[in-house]
Design an enzyme around this catalytic site. Structure first.
Site, PDB file in Angstrom:
ATOM      1  N   PRO A  68       0.820  -1.228   0.000  1.00  0.00           N
ATOM      2  CA  PRO A  68       0.000   0.000   0.000  1.00  0.00           C
ATOM      3  C   PRO A  68       0.839   1.257   0.000  1.00  0.00           C
ATOM      4  CG  PRO A  68      -0.913  -1.604   1.528  1.00  0.00           C
ATOM      5  CD  PRO A  68       0.406  -2.166   1.060  1.00  0.00           C
ATOM      6  N   CYS A  69       0.412   2.226  -0.827  1.00  0.00           N
ATOM      7  CA  CYS A  69       1.198   3.452  -1.003  1.00  0.00           C
ATOM      8  C   CYS A  69       0.554   4.664  -0.333  1.00  0.00           C
ATOM      9  CB  CYS A  69       1.394   3.749  -2.487  1.00  0.00           C
ATOM     10  SG  CYS A  69      -0.152   4.177  -3.347  1.00  0.00           S
ATOM     11  N   GLN A  70      -0.585   4.471   0.352  1.00  0.00           N
ATOM     12  CA  GLN A  70      -1.307   5.639   0.871  1.00  0.00           C
ATOM     13  C   GLN A  70      -0.438   6.521   1.763  1.00  0.00           C
ATOM     14  OE1 GLN A  70      -2.503   2.544   0.694  1.00  0.00           O
ATOM     15  NE2 GLN A  70      -4.729   2.494   0.690  1.00  0.00           N
ATOM     16  N   LEU A  72       2.762   6.853   1.512  1.00  0.00           N
ATOM     17  CA  LEU A  72       3.983   7.242   0.820  1.00  0.00           C
ATOM     18  C   LEU A  72       3.733   8.220  -0.319  1.00  0.00           C
ATOM     19  CD1 LEU A  72       5.699   3.739   0.516  1.00  0.00           C
ATOM     20  CD2 LEU A  72       6.092   5.472   2.266  1.00  0.00           C
TER      21      LEU A  72
END
Length: 391
Positions: A68-70, A72
């Site tokens: 998950p990139c939320q 970053l």
């Protein structure tokens, strides 16, 4: 290679790897909408739920994780690698230790190289080095394969192969962008206009995942004929390298509204295929590209660890040059005309911005506004739209 896919989403990494001859043994995805797509598109592969509940994985040669990139992303919360979502990457290391994984492929947003002074990348690379693994990462742009500008970081780490021979074996210089509004389509984000446009000559800007409740945030496309549309979801899927209607199974479980989010979160399939091809047939890394990573003030766009020291690597974001149709010809579906309200808001922001705008953009947006209003008028200088109207 036998693949175990964590945080598999709608299977972009695994689809590209499958096209290169690898096969998924297990997929892990907790999001119901994405799991529905995986179940339909990989019917013979077990789909497990929450990564936190899995003690170990079945035998595999490659562990993939578009974690998950939320926390970053520049558009997200930017809480960092220790945020609630992105911190789930710890389970990659837990499961690779428990399962005897030999090679790992990670994917995430390029903003992670700058966030918190590069703390996210430092944490990942330190963890691999503590285990005695070599690693390499490279920022790759989907634009090398499809008419979407999308830069993502791909990291390969291994105890059995040299990741540099996978990620650094191919390079081309990007072609000059086609900038003529009369001959080529251009993408942009109509929700912007003051500080940026997300302007994409002959391409769309990075597809976004929209809101957490499924409100889509598609880009707009200015066609050569002056019309402005937002792309159909089927073309959005194709702009990521999937077949049209790939995310259709989400609608079958009552989550049609999440399809844009699924596409925006996905890994571009042809990028994954290129990596899969090089995993099957490694190339050569030219060490003349290596520089002194310690001399860099921040993490560069590409780097590697050879088992003894770290190197910055000078290489473009385009590994290949794939022949592709112009954006205007690529779209198979007519799209939805940008509404009068959206166009007026965007036009008002353009008139207040200090940005240097592409020549002719204001006139074309104004003409589209007039067509949508049903009131064609001769070109004239218009007063700025009040801020409240632009909202």
């Amino acid at each position: 290679m036998r693949v175990a896919g964590l945080f598999a989403g709608i299977g972009g990494l695994e689809s590209g790897l499958a096209a290169a001859g690898h096969r998924a043994e297990v997929l892990v995805e907790v999001w119901r909408a994405a799991a529905a797509v995986l179940g339909a598109r990989f019917p013979d592969v077990p789909v497990l739920g929450d990564v936190r509940d899995i003690p170990e994985l079945p035998p595999h040669d490659l562990l993939t994780a578009g974690f998950p990139c939320q926390d970053l992303s520049q558009a997200g919360r930017t809480a960092g690698i220790r945020g609630e979502k992105s911190g789930l990457v710890d389970h990659v290391f837990r499961l690779m230790d428990a399962s005897g994984t030999p090679t790992v492929l990670l994917e995430n947003v390029s903003f992670m190289l700058r966030l918190d002074g590069g703390a996210a990348m430092a944490r990942l690379t330190d963890a691999f080095e503590e285990r005695g693994w070599r690693w390499a990462y490279r920022t790759v742009d989907t634009l090398a394969f499809l008419p979407q500008r999308r830069r993502r970081v791909f990291l390969v780490a291994s105890r059995v192969i040299d990741p540099a021979e996978v990620l650094f074996a191919d390079e081309v210089e990007p072609l000059a962008a086609e900038t003529d509004l009369a001959t080529h389509a251009h993408g942009f984000y109509w929700t912007e206009g003051i500080r940026g446009l997300g302007w994409g000559p002959d391409c769309v800007p990075t597809l976004k995942n929209g809101s957490t409740v499924g409100i889509p945030s598609p880009p707009a496309i200015l066609r050569p004929d002056g019309t402005i549309v937002t792309p159909d979801i089927r073309d959005a899927e194709r702009l990521q390298g999937f077949a049209a209607d790939w995310t259709g199974p989400a609608a079958e479980v009552g989550l049609e509204r999440m399809r844009w989010a699924l596409v925006g979160n996905a890994v571009s399939v042809p990028v994954a295929r290129w990596i899969g091809d090089r995993l099957a047939r490694p190339g050569a890394h030219d060490r003349a590209r290596d520089g002194d990573l310690a001399a860099e003030s921040r993490w560069p766009a590409a780097a590697r660890f050879d088992g003894r020291r770290r190197h910055a690597v000078a290489i473009s974001a385009h590994p290949l040059r794939v022949a592709r149709r112009p954006l205007a010809d690529f779209l198979d579906h007519p799209g939805k005309p940008l509404s009068l309200r959206a166009t007026e808001g965007f036009l008002g922001r353009l008139r207040r911005t200090q940005l240097r705008l592409p020549a002719g953009l204001l006139d074309r947006v104004g003409a589209h506004r007039d067509r949508m209003a049903g009131e064609p008028r001769a070109p004239r200088r218009r007063a700025p739209i009040p801020a409240e109207a632009a909202e």
